[in-house]
Design a protein around this motif. Structure first.
Motif, PDB file in Angstrom:
ATOM      1  N   THR A  11       3.198  -0.055   5.195  1.00 36.57           N
ATOM      2  CA  THR A  11       2.005  -0.801   5.423  1.00 36.57           C
ATOM      3  C   THR A  11       2.016  -1.992   4.525  1.00 36.57           C
ATOM      4  O   THR A  11       1.015  -2.896   5.193  1.00 36.57           O
ATOM      5  CB  THR A  11       0.656   0.033   5.060  1.00 36.57           C
ATOM      6  OG1 THR A  11       1.118   1.353   5.713  1.00 36.57           O
ATOM      7  CG2 THR A  11      -0.605  -0.522   5.303  1.00 36.57           C
ATOM      8  N   TYR A  12       2.591  -2.089   3.696  1.00 37.76           N
ATOM      9  CA  TYR A  12       2.658  -3.449   2.804  1.00 37.76           C
ATOM     10  C   TYR A  12       3.380  -4.279   2.781  1.00 37.76           C
ATOM     11  O   TYR A  12       3.638  -5.392   2.200  1.00 37.76           O
ATOM     12  CB  TYR A  12       2.506  -2.590   1.363  1.00 37.76           C
ATOM     13  CG  TYR A  12       1.384  -1.940   0.912  1.00 37.76           C
ATOM     14  CD1 TYR A  12       0.049  -2.563   0.655  1.00 37.76           C
ATOM     15  CD2 TYR A  12       1.673  -0.471   1.133  1.00 37.76           C
ATOM     16  CE1 TYR A  12      -0.870  -1.668   0.802  1.00 37.76           C
ATOM     17  CE2 TYR A  12       0.439   0.255   0.636  1.00 37.76           C
ATOM     18  CZ  TYR A  12      -0.916  -0.302   0.570  1.00 37.76           C
ATOM     19  OH  TYR A  12      -2.080   0.402   0.335  1.00 37.76           O
ATOM     20  N   VAL A  13       4.525  -3.762   3.940  1.00 39.62           N
ATOM     21  CA  VAL A  13       5.597  -4.807   4.159  1.00 39.62           C
ATOM     22  C   VAL A  13       5.104  -5.986   5.042  1.00 39.62           C
ATOM     23  O   VAL A  13       4.536  -5.831   6.214  1.00 39.62           O
ATOM     24  CB  VAL A  13       6.873  -4.145   4.903  1.00 39.62           C
ATOM     25  CG1 VAL A  13       7.768  -5.094   5.534  1.00 39.62           C
ATOM     26  CG2 VAL A  13       7.359  -3.093   4.048  1.00 39.62           C
ATOM     27  N   MET A  14       5.155  -7.195   4.603  1.00 37.52           N
ATOM     28  CA  MET A  14       4.349  -8.509   5.472  1.00 37.52           C
ATOM     29  C   MET A  14       5.688  -9.164   6.002  1.00 37.52           C
ATOM     30  O   MET A  14       5.772 -10.242   5.625  1.00 37.52           O
ATOM     31  CB  MET A  14       3.529  -9.146   4.452  1.00 37.52           C
ATOM     32  CG  MET A  14       2.396  -8.227   3.692  1.00 37.52           C
ATOM     33  SD  MET A  14       1.321  -9.270   2.436  1.00 37.52           S
ATOM     34  CE  MET A  14       2.593  -9.864   1.348  1.00 37.52           C
ATOM     35  N   ASN A  15       6.088  -8.640   7.144  1.00 36.93           N
ATOM     36  CA  ASN A  15       6.921  -9.461   7.897  1.00 36.93           C
ATOM     37  C   ASN A  15       6.462 -10.021   9.213  1.00 36.93           C
ATOM     38  O   ASN A  15       7.089 -10.801   9.804  1.00 36.93           O
ATOM     39  CB  ASN A  15       8.198  -8.663   7.972  1.00 36.93           C
ATOM     40  CG  ASN A  15       8.049  -7.504   8.605  1.00 36.93           C
ATOM     41  OD1 ASN A  15       6.899  -7.270   9.194  1.00 36.93           O
ATOM     42  ND2 ASN A  15       9.182  -6.710   8.742  1.00 36.93           N
ATOM     43  N   ASP A  16       5.306  -9.599   9.645  1.00 43.74           N
ATOM     44  CA  ASP A  16       4.791  -9.988  11.234  1.00 43.74           C
ATOM     45  C   ASP A  16       3.676 -10.098  10.921  1.00 43.74           C
ATOM     46  O   ASP A  16       2.476  -9.354  11.026  1.00 43.74           O
ATOM     47  CB  ASP A  16       5.292  -8.939  12.052  1.00 43.74           C
ATOM     48  CG  ASP A  16       4.975  -9.163  13.512  1.00 43.74           C
ATOM     49  OD1 ASP A  16       4.682 -10.297  13.706  1.00 43.74           O
ATOM     50  OD2 ASP A  16       5.147  -8.337  14.455  1.00 43.74           O
ATOM     51  N   ALA A  17       3.176 -11.598  11.055  1.00 44.61           N
ATOM     52  CA  ALA A  17       1.841 -12.114  11.109  1.00 44.61           C
ATOM     53  C   ALA A  17       0.787 -11.621  12.062  1.00 44.61           C
ATOM     54  O   ALA A  17      -0.314 -11.332  11.817  1.00 44.61           O
ATOM     55  CB  ALA A  17       1.780 -13.511  11.079  1.00 44.61           C
ATOM     56  N   HIS A  18       1.550 -11.038  13.114  1.00 44.51           N
ATOM     57  CA  HIS A  18       0.571 -10.670  14.160  1.00 44.51           C
ATOM     58  C   HIS A  18       0.254  -9.181  14.241  1.00 44.51           C
ATOM     59  O   HIS A  18      -0.634  -8.668  14.850  1.00 44.51           O
ATOM     60  CB  HIS A  18       1.414 -10.962  15.590  1.00 44.51           C
ATOM     61  CG  HIS A  18       1.620 -12.370  15.909  1.00 44.51           C
ATOM     62  ND1 HIS A  18       0.823 -13.224  16.071  1.00 44.51           N
ATOM     63  CD2 HIS A  18       2.720 -13.076  16.025  1.00 44.51           C
ATOM     64  CE1 HIS A  18       0.963 -14.447  16.432  1.00 44.51           C
ATOM     65  NE2 HIS A  18       2.444 -14.277  16.127  1.00 44.51           N
ATOM     66  N   THR A  19       0.964  -8.494  13.328  1.00 40.75           N
ATOM     67  CA  THR A  19       0.680  -6.892  13.132  1.00 40.75           C
ATOM     68  C   THR A  19       0.407  -6.590  11.910  1.00 40.75           C
ATOM     69  O   THR A  19      -0.330  -5.312  11.726  1.00 40.75           O
ATOM     70  CB  THR A  19       1.964  -6.082  13.498  1.00 40.75           C
ATOM     71  OG1 THR A  19       2.763  -6.509  12.544  1.00 40.75           O
ATOM     72  CG2 THR A  19       2.556  -6.584  14.882  1.00 40.75           C
ATOM     73  N   VAL A  20       0.418  -7.505  10.864  1.00 38.75           N
ATOM     74  CA  VAL A  20       0.124  -6.890   9.335  1.00 38.75           C
ATOM     75  C   VAL A  20      -1.665  -6.859   9.488  1.00 38.75           C
ATOM     76  O   VAL A  20      -2.299  -7.609  10.104  1.00 38.75           O
ATOM     77  CB  VAL A  20       0.081  -8.159   8.525  1.00 38.75           C
ATOM     78  CG1 VAL A  20      -0.439  -9.501   8.571  1.00 38.75           C
ATOM     79  CG2 VAL A  20       0.038  -7.663   7.103  1.00 38.75           C
ATOM     80  N   PRO A  21      -2.288  -6.178   8.434  1.00 38.06           N
ATOM     81  CA  PRO A  21      -3.705  -5.582   8.525  1.00 38.06           C
ATOM     82  C   PRO A  21      -4.181  -6.986   7.936  1.00 38.06           C
ATOM     83  O   PRO A  21      -3.757  -7.883   7.459  1.00 38.06           O
ATOM     84  CB  PRO A  21      -3.547  -4.657   7.511  1.00 38.06           C
ATOM     85  CG  PRO A  21      -2.330  -3.894   7.599  1.00 38.06           C
ATOM     86  CD  PRO A  21      -1.471  -4.929   7.814  1.00 38.06           C
ATOM     87  N   ALA A  22      -5.378  -7.195   8.500  1.00 41.71           N
ATOM     88  CA  ALA A  22      -6.192  -8.538   8.356  1.00 41.71           C
ATOM     89  C   ALA A  22      -6.380  -8.774   6.660  1.00 41.71           C
ATOM     90  O   ALA A  22      -6.588  -9.690   6.340  1.00 41.71           O
ATOM     91  CB  ALA A  22      -7.547  -8.418   8.937  1.00 41.71           C
TER      92      ALA A  22
END
Length: 109
Positions: A11-22
Protein backbone atom coordinates in the motif's frame (compact mmCIF):
# COMPACT_ATOMS: atom_id res chain seq x y z
CA UNK A 1 6.99 -9.12 23.44
CA UNK A 2 4.01 -7.47 21.82
CA UNK A 3 3.39 -8.18 18.18
CA UNK A 4 2.43 -5.29 15.98
CA UNK A 5 -0.58 -5.50 13.74
CA UNK A 6 0.16 -6.90 10.28
CA UNK A 7 0.17 -4.31 7.60
CA UNK A 8 0.19 -4.53 3.81
CA UNK A 9 3.41 -2.78 2.80
CA UNK A 10 2.51 -2.70 -0.89
CA UNK A 11 0.00 0.00 0.00
CA UNK A 12 2.91 2.32 0.76
CA UNK A 13 4.93 1.58 -2.37
CA UNK A 14 4.59 4.68 -4.50
CA UNK A 15 5.56 3.63 -7.99
CA UNK A 16 2.42 4.25 -10.02
CA UNK A 17 0.83 7.67 -9.87
CA UNK A 18 -2.40 6.35 -11.35
CA UNK A 19 -3.02 3.71 -8.66
CA UNK A 20 -1.54 5.19 -5.48
CA UNK A 21 -4.15 6.22 -2.88
CA UNK A 22 -5.03 9.92 -3.06
CA UNK A 23 -3.76 10.58 0.47
CA UNK A 24 -0.23 9.63 -0.69
CA UNK A 25 -0.20 11.98 -3.69
CA UNK A 26 1.43 14.86 -1.74
CA UNK A 27 4.37 12.56 -0.96
CA UNK A 28 4.71 11.62 -4.61
CA UNK A 29 4.57 15.28 -5.63
CA UNK A 30 7.61 15.89 -3.42
CA UNK A 31 9.33 12.66 -4.44
CA UNK A 32 9.11 13.56 -8.13
CA UNK A 33 9.83 17.29 -7.56
CA UNK A 34 6.74 18.62 -9.29
CA UNK A 35 5.67 21.04 -6.55
CA UNK A 36 6.22 24.03 -8.83
CA UNK A 37 3.64 22.69 -11.29
CA UNK A 38 0.98 21.71 -8.75
CA UNK A 39 -1.45 24.03 -6.99
CA UNK A 40 -3.43 22.99 -3.93
CA UNK A 41 -6.75 23.16 -5.77
CA UNK A 42 -5.63 21.04 -8.74
CA UNK A 43 -7.80 17.90 -9.08
CA UNK A 44 -6.13 14.54 -8.36
CA UNK A 45 -6.49 13.50 -12.01
CA UNK A 46 -4.13 16.29 -13.09
CA UNK A 47 -1.74 15.78 -10.17
CA UNK A 48 -1.40 12.13 -11.20
CA UNK A 49 -0.61 13.20 -14.80
CA UNK A 50 2.15 15.55 -13.66
CA UNK A 51 3.69 12.87 -11.44
CA UNK A 52 3.50 10.24 -14.19
CA UNK A 53 5.22 12.60 -16.65
CA UNK A 54 7.67 14.17 -14.20
CA UNK A 55 10.87 12.96 -15.89
CA UNK A 56 9.83 14.17 -19.33
CA UNK A 57 8.52 17.43 -17.91
CA UNK A 58 11.79 18.17 -16.11
CA UNK A 59 13.81 17.29 -19.22
CA UNK A 60 11.81 19.76 -21.33
CA UNK A 61 11.47 22.48 -18.68
CA UNK A 62 12.42 25.89 -20.06
CA UNK A 63 11.71 24.90 -23.66
CA UNK A 64 8.62 25.36 -25.80
CA UNK A 65 8.07 21.58 -25.73
CA UNK A 66 7.99 21.69 -21.92
CA UNK A 67 5.31 24.35 -22.03
CA UNK A 68 3.31 22.32 -24.54
CA UNK A 69 3.64 19.18 -22.38
CA UNK A 70 2.58 20.96 -19.19
CA UNK A 71 -0.44 22.50 -20.87
CA UNK A 72 -1.32 19.20 -22.56
CA UNK A 73 -1.41 17.53 -19.13
CA UNK A 74 -3.99 20.13 -18.16
CA UNK A 75 -6.03 19.32 -21.25
CA UNK A 76 -4.98 22.35 -23.29
CA UNK A 77 -3.48 22.08 -26.77
CA UNK A 78 -1.45 25.02 -28.01
CA UNK A 79 0.40 26.01 -31.13
CA UNK A 80 3.54 28.06 -30.61
CA UNK A 81 5.23 29.87 -33.47
CA UNK A 82 8.49 31.76 -33.27
CA UNK A 83 8.25 35.12 -34.99
CA UNK A 84 11.43 36.93 -35.89
CA UNK A 85 11.10 40.27 -37.56
CA UNK A 86 13.12 40.69 -40.73
CA UNK A 87 14.54 43.93 -39.38
CA UNK A 88 15.87 42.11 -36.30
CA UNK A 89 17.91 39.77 -38.52
CA UNK A 90 19.51 42.75 -40.28
CA UNK A 91 19.96 44.91 -37.21
CA UNK A 92 23.08 47.00 -37.10
CA UNK A 93 25.21 47.06 -33.96
CA UNK A 94 24.04 49.73 -31.53
CA UNK A 95 27.48 50.50 -30.23
CA UNK A 96 31.03 50.62 -31.43
CA UNK A 97 33.98 49.24 -29.57
CA UNK A 98 36.15 51.91 -31.15
CA UNK A 99 38.51 49.39 -32.72
CA UNK A 100 36.76 49.00 -36.04
CA UNK A 101 35.12 45.65 -35.22
CA UNK A 102 31.67 47.07 -35.82
CA UNK A 103 32.63 48.21 -39.31
CA UNK A 104 34.14 44.80 -40.14
CA UNK A 105 31.03 43.06 -38.83
CA UNK A 106 28.89 45.13 -41.22
CA UNK A 107 31.15 44.18 -44.17
CA UNK A 108 30.49 40.49 -43.52
CA UNK A 109 26.74 40.88 -43.95
Amino acid sequence: MTRSKACELSTYVMNDAHTVPADLLPFMVREFSVEEFISTDLPDEFVRRFIANAYELHAKKGYVEGTRLGLRMLGVEVSVEAVVAASARRAKPRHSSGDGLSQRANLCR
